[in-house]
Scaffold this motif. Structure first.
Motif, PDB file in Angstrom:
ATOM      1  N   MET A  83      13.163  58.825  23.874  1.00 47.72           N
ATOM      2  CA  MET A  83      14.566  58.838  24.298  1.00 47.72           C
ATOM      3  C   MET A  83      15.295  60.015  23.650  1.00 47.72           C
ATOM      4  O   MET A  83      16.055  60.742  24.308  1.00 47.72           O
ATOM      5  N   ALA A  84      15.083  60.205  22.338  1.00 43.18           N
ATOM      6  CA  ALA A  84      15.741  61.304  21.622  1.00 43.18           C
ATOM      7  C   ALA A  84      15.306  62.660  22.180  1.00 43.18           C
ATOM      8  O   ALA A  84      16.122  63.579  22.342  1.00 43.18           O
ATOM      9  N   SER A  85      14.014  62.782  22.514  1.00 42.01           N
ATOM     10  CA  SER A  85      13.493  64.027  23.052  1.00 42.01           C
ATOM     11  C   SER A  85      14.108  64.350  24.411  1.00 42.01           C
ATOM     12  O   SER A  85      14.516  65.488  24.675  1.00 42.01           O
ATOM     13  N   LEU A  86      14.211  63.342  25.256  1.00 42.23           N
ATOM     14  CA  LEU A  86      14.809  63.554  26.578  1.00 42.23           C
ATOM     15  C   LEU A  86      16.288  63.903  26.476  1.00 42.23           C
ATOM     16  O   LEU A  86      16.790  64.765  27.203  1.00 42.23           O
ATOM     17  N   ALA A  87      16.993  63.216  25.556  1.00 42.48           N
ATOM     18  CA  ALA A  87      18.416  63.497  25.374  1.00 42.48           C
ATOM     19  C   ALA A  87      18.627  64.924  24.886  1.00 42.48           C
ATOM     20  O   ALA A  87      19.559  65.623  25.322  1.00 42.48           O
ATOM     21  N   LEU A  88      17.746  65.390  23.988  1.00 43.94           N
ATOM     22  CA  LEU A  88      17.844  66.756  23.477  1.00 43.94           C
ATOM     23  C   LEU A  88      17.577  67.771  24.588  1.00 43.94           C
ATOM     24  O   LEU A  88      18.266  68.791  24.696  1.00 43.94           O
ATOM     25  N   GLU A  89      16.589  67.482  25.427  1.00 38.90           N
ATOM     26  CA  GLU A  89      16.288  68.363  26.555  1.00 38.90           C
ATOM     27  C   GLU A  89      17.498  68.489  27.482  1.00 38.90           C
ATOM     28  O   GLU A  89      17.822  69.585  27.961  1.00 38.90           O
ATOM     29  N   LEU A  90      18.147  67.380  27.758  1.00 42.82           N
ATOM     30  CA  LEU A  90      19.334  67.411  28.613  1.00 42.82           C
ATOM     31  C   LEU A  90      20.462  68.208  27.970  1.00 42.82           C
ATOM     32  O   LEU A  90      21.162  68.973  28.616  1.00 42.82           O
ATOM     33  N   HIS A  91      20.653  67.976  26.645  1.00 41.88           N
ATOM     34  CA  HIS A  91      21.702  68.698  25.930  1.00 41.88           C
ATOM     35  C   HIS A  91      21.467  70.204  26.005  1.00 41.88           C
ATOM     36  O   HIS A  91      22.399  70.983  26.299  1.00 41.88           O
ATOM     37  N   GLU A  92      20.253  70.641  25.733  1.00 35.36           N
ATOM     38  CA  GLU A  92      19.930  72.066  25.758  1.00 35.36           C
ATOM     39  C   GLU A  92      20.054  72.639  27.178  1.00 35.36           C
ATOM     40  O   GLU A  92      20.515  73.775  27.372  1.00 35.36           O
ATOM     41  N   HIS A  93      19.647  71.850  28.156  1.00 34.72           N
ATOM     42  CA  HIS A  93      19.709  72.314  29.552  1.00 34.72           C
ATOM     43  C   HIS A  93      21.143  72.610  29.983  1.00 34.72           C
ATOM     44  O   HIS A  93      21.448  73.665  30.523  1.00 34.72           O
ATOM     45  N   TYR A  94      22.033  71.655  29.729  1.00 34.28           N
ATOM     46  CA  TYR A  94      23.419  71.813  30.186  1.00 34.28           C
ATOM     47  C   TYR A  94      24.234  72.708  29.247  1.00 34.28           C
ATOM     48  O   TYR A  94      25.175  73.372  29.672  1.00 34.28           O
ATOM     49  N   ASN A  95      23.876  72.719  27.966  1.00 35.59           N
ATOM     50  CA  ASN A  95      24.595  73.579  27.017  1.00 35.59           C
ATOM     51  C   ASN A  95      24.336  75.051  27.322  1.00 35.59           C
ATOM     52  O   ASN A  95      25.224  75.897  27.157  1.00 35.59           O
ATOM     53  N   TYR A 101      15.212  55.213  33.017  1.00 31.37           N
ATOM     54  CA  TYR A 101      16.103  54.108  33.369  1.00 31.37           C
ATOM     55  C   TYR A 101      17.121  53.873  32.256  1.00 31.37           C
ATOM     56  O   TYR A 101      18.320  53.692  32.498  1.00 31.37           O
ATOM     57  N   LEU A 102      16.637  53.869  31.014  1.00 31.66           N
ATOM     58  CA  LEU A 102      17.516  53.570  29.876  1.00 31.66           C
ATOM     59  C   LEU A 102      18.540  54.672  29.638  1.00 31.66           C
ATOM     60  O   LEU A 102      19.673  54.401  29.212  1.00 31.66           O
ATOM     61  N   LEU A 103      18.174  55.932  29.912  1.00 29.75           N
ATOM     62  CA  LEU A 103      19.119  57.038  29.716  1.00 29.75           C
ATOM     63  C   LEU A 103      20.366  56.884  30.573  1.00 29.75           C
ATOM     64  O   LEU A 103      21.452  57.328  30.189  1.00 29.75           O
ATOM     65  N   GLY A 104      20.219  56.251  31.711  1.00 37.18           N
ATOM     66  CA  GLY A 104      21.365  56.069  32.599  1.00 37.18           C
ATOM     67  C   GLY A 104      22.464  55.210  32.009  1.00 37.18           C
ATOM     68  O   GLY A 104      23.610  55.250  32.484  1.00 37.18           O
ATOM     69  N   TYR A 105      22.144  54.432  30.984  1.00 40.90           N
ATOM     70  CA  TYR A 105      23.145  53.569  30.350  1.00 40.90           C
ATOM     71  C   TYR A 105      23.798  54.248  29.148  1.00 40.90           C
ATOM     72  O   TYR A 105      24.717  53.671  28.540  1.00 40.90           O
ATOM     73  N   GLY A 106      23.333  55.437  28.793  1.00 40.55           N
ATOM     74  CA  GLY A 106      23.929  56.191  27.693  1.00 40.55           C
ATOM     75  C   GLY A 106      23.945  55.414  26.398  1.00 40.55           C
ATOM     76  O   GLY A 106      22.972  54.756  26.014  1.00 40.55           O
TER      77      GLY A 106
END
Length: 323
Positions: free
Chosen positions: A308-320, A288-293
């Motif tokens: 939160m940091a772990s999920l953000a890193l996973e997203l970064h690696e996925h799209y990168n 929920y919180l990730l949606g607010y960036g």
């Protein structure tokens, strides 16, 4: 309808109209005219002051004093009952079918002027919530019967998503509707103390032959107010404080979101504090919180910030990797 219902229906009709003939009563209630005569005689024998006038404009009527009897509801009382029923139905009241039947009777035996006034008050009166789970009504009725009958129950209950159900033997003391959820407050034989269980997390419930005595002056509502919010969860587990910082308009949007609105315990202009179970804090809360960036900043606890940091890193690696 039963004999008692039909007799009460005759009283309502006589109260709502100045005078009615036996034929008019029979037509309104869809019964034989001789049945009407029998019910009138029974009402008179029980002491109801029904006046029978003969002649061209004759018929049955009630004495004016009896029309003011507390047996009947005035317009304000009828309006209050119908509007309160809107709240009950939206909350998932387990006897909704009986409630609708009662409301139909109430409106049927009012006069045209009262019905018009009631409709005016109801047409602009609505309640919106997340909506009741219709499938939960049988379970709620079963629990309510156990509360009323002091009957011990066996339940299968899970504490959260992905967790295995646990068997519990409980003495249900009361049902409480709180923030869109139903809870049963009960003595738990496993823990040997009073606990509360979210009804939507009860997988199954079976009655037993055992009975119990409810503690004198016990209040299920009082228990929840004292022990549920905000320090102890519905299943007796400690809650963890989650602090969030951001612009007022962003925090307003977050606090209007279901899980956060239900868990809010403190709000300042640019900060808010919520209480969550640990399982929830590390599973769906971060998403929920990730949606607010970057519009929101998590102040704590450290475990949530790390998640939160772990999920953000996973997203970064996925799209990168897709570039």
């Amino acid at each position: 309808m039963s004999k008692a219902d039909n007799m009460l229906a005759i009283l309502w009709l006589l109260k709502a109209n100045k005078r009615m003939t036996a034929k008019q009563l029979a037509d309104a209630l869809e019964m034989h005219i001789r049945t009407v005569y029998r019910y009138i005689d029974a009402l008179c024998a029980s002491g109801v002051p029904i006046v029978a006038d003969s002649g061209h404009n004759g018929g049955y009527s009630l004495l004016p004093q009896f029309k003011e009897s507390p047996l009947f509801f005035d317009l304000e009382e009828q309006k209050a009952l119908l509007q309160a029923a809107v709240f009950a139905q939206e909350a998932g009241y387990p006897y909704g079918d009986v409630l609708r039947q009662a409301l139909t009777k109430l409106k049927r035996y009012t006069n045209e002027e009262q019905r018009t006034a009631i409709d005016r008050h109801l047409v602009g009166f609505d309640v919106i919530s997340s909506g009741p789970d219709e499938g939960m009504a049988p379970l709620l009725r079963q629990l309510e019967a156990a509360v009323a009958g002091n009957g011990t129950m066996l339940i299968e209950h899970h504490k959260g998503v992905g967790l295995e159900p646990q068997g519990r033997r409980i003495d249900p003391y009361g049902l409480v509707h709180w923030k869109g959820k139903w809870y049963v407050v009960a003595h738990c034989h496993l823990r040997e103390e009073i606990r509360s269980f979210r009804v939507d997390r009860i997988v199954s419930a079976e009655p037993t032959d055992a009975t119990f005595e409810r503690p004198a002056d016990f209040s299920a509502r009082g228990y929840l107010l004292q022990f549920l919010k905000p320090w102890i969860s519905a299943d007796g587990e400690k809650l963890i404080a989650v602090g969030v910082e951001g612009k007022p308009e962003t925090l307003n949007a977050l606090c209007e979101t279901g899980p956060f609105g239900d868990s809010l315990v403190e709000r300042a202009k640019d900060r808010a504090q919520f209480m969550f179970e640990e399982n929830a804090m590390l599973t769906y809360v971060p998403y929920y919180l990730l949606g607010y960036g970057a519009k929101l900043t998590v102040l704590g606890p450290p475990e949530l910030k790390a998640r939160m940091a772990s999920l953000a890193l996973e997203l970064h690696e996925h799209y990168n990797s897709a570039l």
